[in-house]
Design a protein around this motif. Structure first.
Motif, PDB file in Angstrom:
ATOM      1  N   GLY A 106      38.312  67.352 -11.813  1.00  0.00           N
ATOM      2  CA  GLY A 106      37.801  66.769 -10.571  1.00  0.00           C
ATOM      3  C   GLY A 106      36.366  66.310 -10.647  1.00  0.00           C
ATOM      4  N   TRP A 107      35.838  66.112 -11.861  1.00  0.00           N
ATOM      5  CA  TRP A 107      34.428  65.796 -12.053  1.00  0.00           C
ATOM      6  C   TRP A 107      34.196  64.355 -12.498  1.00  0.00           C
ATOM      7  N   GLN A 108      35.147  63.467 -12.273  1.00  0.00           N
ATOM      8  CA  GLN A 108      35.033  62.112 -12.804  1.00  0.00           C
ATOM      9  C   GLN A 108      33.794  61.387 -12.278  1.00  0.00           C
ATOM     10  N   LYS A 109      33.568  61.427 -10.955  1.00  0.00           N
ATOM     11  CA  LYS A 109      32.405  60.723 -10.400  1.00  0.00           C
ATOM     12  C   LYS A 109      31.119  61.250 -11.015  1.00  0.00           C
ATOM     13  N   TYR A 110      31.006  62.554 -11.146  1.00  0.00           N
ATOM     14  CA  TYR A 110      29.821  63.165 -11.743  1.00  0.00           C
ATOM     15  C   TYR A 110      29.625  62.662 -13.175  1.00  0.00           C
ATOM     16  N   ILE A 111      30.695  62.693 -13.970  1.00  0.00           N
ATOM     17  CA  ILE A 111      30.592  62.290 -15.379  1.00  0.00           C
ATOM     18  C   ILE A 111      30.284  60.808 -15.494  1.00  0.00           C
ATOM     19  N   ASP A 112      30.909  59.983 -14.651  1.00  0.00           N
ATOM     20  CA  ASP A 112      30.620  58.550 -14.683  1.00  0.00           C
ATOM     21  C   ASP A 112      29.157  58.276 -14.349  1.00  0.00           C
ATOM     22  N   GLU A 113      28.634  58.969 -13.335  1.00  0.00           N
ATOM     23  CA  GLU A 113      27.219  58.812 -12.996  1.00  0.00           C
ATOM     24  C   GLU A 113      26.329  59.269 -14.142  1.00  0.00           C
ATOM     25  N   MET A 114      26.704  60.346 -14.800  1.00  0.00           N
ATOM     26  CA  MET A 114      25.936  60.851 -15.937  1.00  0.00           C
ATOM     27  C   MET A 114      25.906  59.827 -17.065  1.00  0.00           C
TER      28      MET A 114
ATOM     29  N   LEU B  14      16.941  58.906 -10.086  1.00  0.00           N
ATOM     30  CA  LEU B  14      18.206  59.409  -9.550  1.00  0.00           C
ATOM     31  C   LEU B  14      18.149  59.562  -8.035  1.00  0.00           C
ATOM     32  N   THR B  15      16.968  59.886  -7.506  1.00  0.00           N
ATOM     33  CA  THR B  15      16.807  59.935  -6.053  1.00  0.00           C
ATOM     34  C   THR B  15      17.017  58.547  -5.452  1.00  0.00           C
ATOM     35  N   ILE B  16      16.427  57.536  -6.069  1.00  0.00           N
ATOM     36  CA  ILE B  16      16.584  56.161  -5.595  1.00  0.00           C
ATOM     37  C   ILE B  16      18.048  55.734  -5.640  1.00  0.00           C
ATOM     38  N   LEU B  17      18.755  56.111  -6.717  1.00  0.00           N
ATOM     39  CA  LEU B  17      20.141  55.696  -6.895  1.00  0.00           C
ATOM     40  C   LEU B  17      21.119  56.568  -6.111  1.00  0.00           C
ATOM     41  N   GLY B  18      20.628  57.647  -5.508  1.00  0.00           N
ATOM     42  CA  GLY B  18      21.490  58.510  -4.713  1.00  0.00           C
ATOM     43  C   GLY B  18      22.413  59.376  -5.545  1.00  0.00           C
ATOM     44  N   ILE B  19      21.949  59.813  -6.713  1.00  0.00           N
ATOM     45  CA  ILE B  19      22.746  60.637  -7.617  1.00  0.00           C
ATOM     46  C   ILE B  19      22.216  62.071  -7.597  1.00  0.00           C
TER      47      ILE B  19
ATOM     48  N   LEU C 124      26.224  56.599 -16.836  1.00  0.00           N
ATOM     49  CA  LEU C 124      25.355  55.491 -16.430  1.00  0.00           C
ATOM     50  C   LEU C 124      23.888  55.871 -16.572  1.00  0.00           C
ATOM     51  N   VAL C 125      23.507  57.025 -16.055  1.00  0.00           N
ATOM     52  CA  VAL C 125      22.115  57.467 -16.120  1.00  0.00           C
ATOM     53  C   VAL C 125      21.654  57.584 -17.565  1.00  0.00           C
ATOM     54  N   ASP C 126      22.499  58.158 -18.411  1.00  0.00           N
ATOM     55  CA  ASP C 126      22.108  58.334 -19.807  1.00  0.00           C
ATOM     56  C   ASP C 126      21.950  56.999 -20.522  1.00  0.00           C
ATOM     57  N   TYR C 127      22.707  55.991 -20.090  1.00  0.00           N
ATOM     58  CA  TYR C 127      22.506  54.654 -20.656  1.00  0.00           C
ATOM     59  C   TYR C 127      21.191  54.055 -20.175  1.00  0.00           C
ATOM     60  N   LEU C 128      20.937  54.134 -18.865  1.00  0.00           N
ATOM     61  CA  LEU C 128      19.711  53.540 -18.326  1.00  0.00           C
ATOM     62  C   LEU C 128      18.472  54.153 -18.952  1.00  0.00           C
ATOM     63  N   LEU C 129      18.504  55.456 -19.181  1.00  0.00           N
ATOM     64  CA  LEU C 129      17.345  56.180 -19.718  1.00  0.00           C
ATOM     65  C   LEU C 129      17.382  56.321 -21.233  1.00  0.00           C
ATOM     66  N   LEU C 130      18.501  55.930 -21.855  1.00  0.00           N
ATOM     67  CA  LEU C 130      18.720  56.178 -23.283  1.00  0.00           C
ATOM     68  C   LEU C 130      18.464  57.655 -23.601  1.00  0.00           C
ATOM     69  N   ASN C 131      19.171  58.502 -22.883  1.00  0.00           N
ATOM     70  CA  ASN C 131      19.063  59.950 -23.090  1.00  0.00           C
ATOM     71  C   ASN C 131      19.709  60.297 -24.427  1.00  0.00           C
ATOM     72  N   ARG C 132      18.920  60.849 -25.351  1.00  0.00           N
ATOM     73  CA  ARG C 132      19.433  61.127 -26.699  1.00  0.00           C
ATOM     74  C   ARG C 132      20.052  62.513 -26.834  1.00  0.00           C
ATOM     75  N   ASP C 133      20.087  63.304 -25.770  1.00  0.00           N
ATOM     76  CA  ASP C 133      20.407  64.721 -25.991  1.00  0.00           C
ATOM     77  C   ASP C 133      21.323  65.308 -24.915  1.00  0.00           C
ATOM     78  N   ARG C 134      22.435  64.634 -24.628  1.00  0.00           N
ATOM     79  CA  ARG C 134      23.377  65.152 -23.650  1.00  0.00           C
ATOM     80  C   ARG C 134      24.468  65.963 -24.374  1.00  0.00           C
ATOM     81  N   HIS C 135      24.039  67.001 -25.062  1.00  0.00           N
ATOM     82  CA  HIS C 135      25.008  67.864 -25.743  1.00  0.00           C
ATOM     83  C   HIS C 135      25.714  68.746 -24.725  1.00  0.00           C
ATOM     84  N   GLY C 136      26.681  69.518 -25.190  1.00  0.00           N
ATOM     85  CA  GLY C 136      27.544  70.265 -24.292  1.00  0.00           C
ATOM     86  C   GLY C 136      26.870  71.354 -23.496  1.00  0.00           C
TER      87      GLY C 136
END
Length: 269
Positions: free
Chosen positions: A135-143, A69-74, A145-157
């Motif tokens: 107003g959190w669209q950019k944040y959610i879109d980045e999330m 995420l540091t490399i990607l600027g997120i 993407l990150v969860d896809y790249l890492l295959l994060n299995r646990d992004r619950h609420g």
């Protein structure tokens, strides 16, 4: 770059308790806190077995995610990976654990996004549309993407938090955190890592969108503008620096292949 403390630390004074986990998440995950000179610190263990000790490598995944995420600027929560002795129920174990500092500012309280949604959403409003309205669209879109790249299995609420200061009347969404249950966390040895399908769309516990991290990419608007940074071959050294004696070469190569190949899928959309 996420810091690794290689010299063994004595953290046997920490008191460990269970982390709130989501349904379908197997394992025994423990956390602890400390307060030194007014600074609160949080500690997490990888999957823990009372007999064998720490048997997972989720904490190492946090460091890899932090660096990516540091490399990607997120924006994200920063972690340290620490070699430490810990004590649980009278038994001392040596392990790698991760720590982070409190991201709340003075006067802020936190609430899980799922709880905040229940009390503030419009009837029939989707989780994604609710976040866009806030107003959190950019944040959610980045999330997503990150969860896809890492295959994060646990992004619950509860793994997405809202920070509010009632007196100052401020509201913000917390930096991205908790990426331990991702990548090849389910693999316990080199044979399992070698056989792992890096492109498989495993079911994930996502609060936003569906249980498919791949299908959730379709939610992202203007996806090509989301991140301008492209991964370079040299970024592999950045991601895994200091982890060579913690992860095997097979794990390192497979994780790098997983992230880069999944990035190609995103860039082709």
């Amino acid at each position: 770059m996420a810091k690794i403390i290689q010299s063994k630390q004595d953290l046997t004074y920490l008191n460990w308790s269970h982390i709130r986990s989501s349904g379908g998440t197997a394992g025994n995950f423990l956390k602890a806190t400390s307060s030194i000179e007014g600074r609160k610190k949080y500690y997490k263990l990888s999957n823990f077995d009372p007999v064998k000790g720490v048997v997972g490598h989720e904490c190492v995944n946090e460091i890899i995610a932090d660096r990516l995420l540091t490399i990607l600027g997120i924006e994200h929560l920063e972690y340290e990976l620490i070699n430490a002795d810990i004590e649980i129920e009278g038994n001392v174990f040596n392990t790698w654990l991760c720590s982070s500092e409190d991201f709340k500012k003075p006067g802020e309280s936190k609430v899980a996004l799922d709880d905040y949604y229940r009390t503030n959403s419009f009837p029939g409003e989707s989780h994604y549309d609710f976040c866009v309205r806030q107003g959190w669209q950019k944040y959610i879109d980045e999330m997503i993407l990150v969860d896809y790249l890492l295959l994060n299995r646990d992004r619950h609420g509860a793994n997405i938090e809202i920070l509010r200061n009632s007196r100052a009347r401020t509201l913000r969404i917390a930096p991205l955190f908790d990426h331990g249950l991702s990548l090849m966390y389910s693999c316990r040895d080199d044979d399992e890592a070698h056989a792992f399908d890096i492109m498989k769309d495993l079911p994930c516990n996502n609060f936003i969108g569906s249980h498919s991290c791949y299908e959730n990419l379709a939610l992202i608007k203007n996806s090509q503008k989301l991140i301008k940074k492209k991964l370079k071959t040299s970024d592999k050294d950045v991601l895994f620096s200091g982890l060579e004696n913690i992860l095997s070469e097979i794990f390192i190569d497979k994780i790098w292949e997983m992230i880069t190949e999944r990035m190609k899928v995103y860039e082709s959309l």
